[in-house]
Design a protein around this motif. Structure first.
Motif, mmCIF file in Angstrom:
data_model
loop_
_atom_site.group_PDB
_atom_site.id
_atom_site.type_symbol
_atom_site.label_atom_id
_atom_site.label_comp_id
_atom_site.label_asym_id
_atom_site.label_seq_id
_atom_site.Cartn_x
_atom_site.Cartn_y
_atom_site.Cartn_z
ATOM 1 N N LEU A 37 -16.474 7.998 8.652
ATOM 2 C CA LEU A 37 -16.355 6.598 8.237
ATOM 3 C C LEU A 37 -15.688 5.765 9.328
ATOM 4 N N LEU A 202 -18.251 -0.050 1.595
ATOM 5 C CA LEU A 202 -18.140 1.389 1.339
ATOM 6 C C LEU A 202 -19.417 1.931 0.701
ATOM 7 N N TRP A 205 -22.145 2.297 3.188
ATOM 8 C CA TRP A 205 -21.898 3.434 4.068
ATOM 9 C C TRP A 205 -22.223 4.755 3.371
#
Length: 233
Positions: A37, A202, A205
């Motif tokens: 990440l 998020l 992703w």
């Protein structure tokens, strides 16, 4: 993004999700997920070391930006933090030595079941203890719980199937095995309430890295099994 750094709460004492290697560096499936990440977002990564009980307070108090630490999605937790879409899954089981005659909840009557404080197993078994007639024994972190099982101090545990395997590897003579499934939990990234932009980023992703199977590769590497196929669609 302005700070060019992300602070991620991760328990580094729950192998194989989080641990310290021989060079004293963080490793594990959650560690590699956090590293991926940060790399994808072009940010410096700072691990905020945590335990099961302190994961959520770390983001609530601003000590960490997000949680990547075997955090199961539950209705109780969703009242105080928000969750991304799931990035992995966890089988929650009752584990005990192979020769222990345990097949379901009725077989736990009169016995003590060891859990890690602040986990979903702690919450779930606390609700069931009086009804099913067993006692709950709590340890502050997974490493201590595993040590108790390996040493014979804990005869029955409620934890992830992965940690039951860890106990068996550390103490083959005790031959710990999963006895029955409590439930399968989705694991997600935790964040403070009221951060819709971060939530959207998020989720994008997670979706991208499930689709390209990078998250599956990380999970397979450390847990020895793939993510549920439905999660990868």
């Amino acid at each position: 993004m302005a700070a060019k750094k992300i602070r991620i709460a991760t328990d580094l004492a729950i192998p194989p999700s989080g641990m310290i290697d021989g060079q004293m560096k963080p490793t594990g499936s959650d560690v590699e997920t956090a590293q991926l990440l940060a790399q994808d977002w072009g940010l410096e990564l700072e691990f905020v070391q945590t335990t099961g009980a302190t994961r959520i307070p770390n983001v609530q108090t601003g000590k960490a930006d997000i949680i990547i630490s075997t955090l199961s999605v539950t209705p109780e937790r969703a009242k105080v933090i928000d969750f991304s879409k799931p990035y992995a899954a966890l089988q929650s089981v009752i584990g005990a030595p192979k020769d222990a005659p345990i097949k379901d909840w009725a077989d736990l009557q009169g016995k003590s079941v060891t859990v890690t404080r602040g986990t979903t197993q702690d919450t779930e078994l606390t609700k069931l203890a009086s009804e099913k007639g067993f006692q709950v024994v709590r340890y502050d972190d997974d490493a201590t719980m595993v040590t108790a099982a390996v040493s014979g101090q804990a005869q029955i545990v409620a934890t992830s199937a992965t940690l039951v395997n860890q106990i068996r590897e550390k103490s083959p003579d005790r031959a710990f095995e999963p006895k029955f499934l409590i439930r399968t939990f989705d694991l997600a990234i935790g964040l403070r309430k009221g951060e819709p932009k971060l939530m959207e980023k998020l989720n994008e992703w997670v979706s991208a890295n499930l689709k390209n199977r990078k998250l599956n590769d990380i999970y397979q590497k450390y847990h020895g099994s793939p993510l549920p196929e439905a999660m990868l669609q």
